[in-house]
Design an enzyme around this catalytic site. Sequence first.
Site, PDB file in Angstrom:
ATOM      1  N   VAL A 166      43.000  35.845  40.104  1.00  0.00           N
ATOM      2  CA  VAL A 166      42.204  34.616  40.096  1.00  0.00           C
ATOM      3  C   VAL A 166      41.158  34.657  41.199  1.00  0.00           C
ATOM      4  CG1 VAL A 166      42.265  32.109  40.273  1.00  0.00           C
ATOM      5  CG2 VAL A 166      44.122  33.319  39.115  1.00  0.00           C
ATOM      6  N   ASP A 167      41.542  35.120  42.385  1.00  0.00           N
ATOM      7  CA  ASP A 167      40.579  35.242  43.478  1.00  0.00           C
ATOM      8  C   ASP A 167      39.452  36.203  43.119  1.00  0.00           C
ATOM      9  OD1 ASP A 167      41.483  33.465  45.421  1.00  0.00           O
ATOM     10  OD2 ASP A 167      42.935  34.883  46.219  1.00  0.00           O
ATOM     11  N   VAL A 168      39.797  37.315  42.489  1.00  0.00           N
ATOM     12  CA  VAL A 168      38.782  38.310  42.132  1.00  0.00           C
ATOM     13  C   VAL A 168      37.812  37.742  41.094  1.00  0.00           C
ATOM     14  CG1 VAL A 168      38.387  40.567  41.072  1.00  0.00           C
ATOM     15  CG2 VAL A 168      40.234  40.273  42.737  1.00  0.00           C
ATOM     16  N   GLY A 171      35.609  35.236  42.818  1.00  0.00           N
ATOM     17  CA  GLY A 171      34.611  35.903  43.640  1.00  0.00           C
ATOM     18  C   GLY A 171      33.464  36.456  42.817  1.00  0.00           C
TER      19      GLY A 171
END
Length: 377
Positions: A166-168, A171
């Site tokens: 999810v962070d990737v 980003g």
Amino acid sequence: MNPPLHGVLVADFSRVLAGPYATMLLADLGADVVKVERPGGGDTRAWGPPFAPDGTATYFQSVNRNKRSIALDLRSPQDVALAQELIRRADVVVENFLPGTMERLGLGYEQLREQSPGIVYCSITGFGDGAGATLPGYDLLVQAVGGLMSVTGEPGHPAKAGVALVDVITGLHAAFGILAALRHRDATGEGQRVSVSLLTSLLSGMVNHASAYLAADVVPRAMGNRHPSIAPYEVFDAADRPMVIAAGNDRQFHSLCTALDAPTLAADPRFATNTSRVAHRDALIAELNQRLAARPAEEWFSTLTEAGVPCGPINDVADAFALADRLGLNAAVDVGGVRQTTYPVHFSATPAAYRAAPPALDADGSAIREWLTQPPA
């Protein structure tokens, strides 16, 4: 030739993964990213093991190359003044504090846009700046409440993705949004606020699962390594270890049957089309596993690939980098003595640049402080 974002200054107030990943992508493309850290450094500097030989967590190293570092105590009026000056000179600001934090510091978008009308100000949140503003934006939490864990793992056993996916994704969306806003700024002189949340980024990244719910009112469920709409498209058992076969159309399935010397499977009406194969998946998988058990995975990889069937062994990370090397993809690079993944997009005229290893805390603090206290050139 200069890289695409040469001359773009990014004031990076982000922490952990989504924001730093976005700003590293901008830095790889030539932006000058000034990483603002609290005294003592962010949490990810100590998120280990594993640690690099210099004691820095490899987690931190993964998303912070090509940046300069300055430590600022944003509880200090003097350091807040330096942060304001940095933003005044910047083209882009990236922050992922809880909503309202930057405003309390006098560093919010509405507070700064009058003196910096061209600023592109990117805010990354977990759940937006409305009713979800106080919810903590941790990747695992968003995987859970955002539905990803419900479709990952074996039925009845929800599982997270093996990386902070999810962070990737967030980003990437943040970097994409920043580039679009810079394009608009270059055309009009007008900056804007770019807002992206972990939850909406995940829901967008759920693609076919999200569409199944929105367009057909179908709530997807976990199916292990199976695909809800394609068969055979999963893990199989070769003689020595598991492997993947991803036959995405009828032609590839017929090629698979030919390579397995199983013409009866191709002629079986239960397996004639993808839709019928999905409907009779269990019977199909049993037939295929029986045949695949006769030979090792690497032999099948060679035979099936030659026949035009997408397949491969299940590699670990070391095997994956070795494969990229064999294919000439240059997936790793040495950056100031730190081994890193390369920027994954190739530009024929303006390639990504690897200028500096992830910085030590406040490595550039003195120089940046001096620069910010001098009149702009």
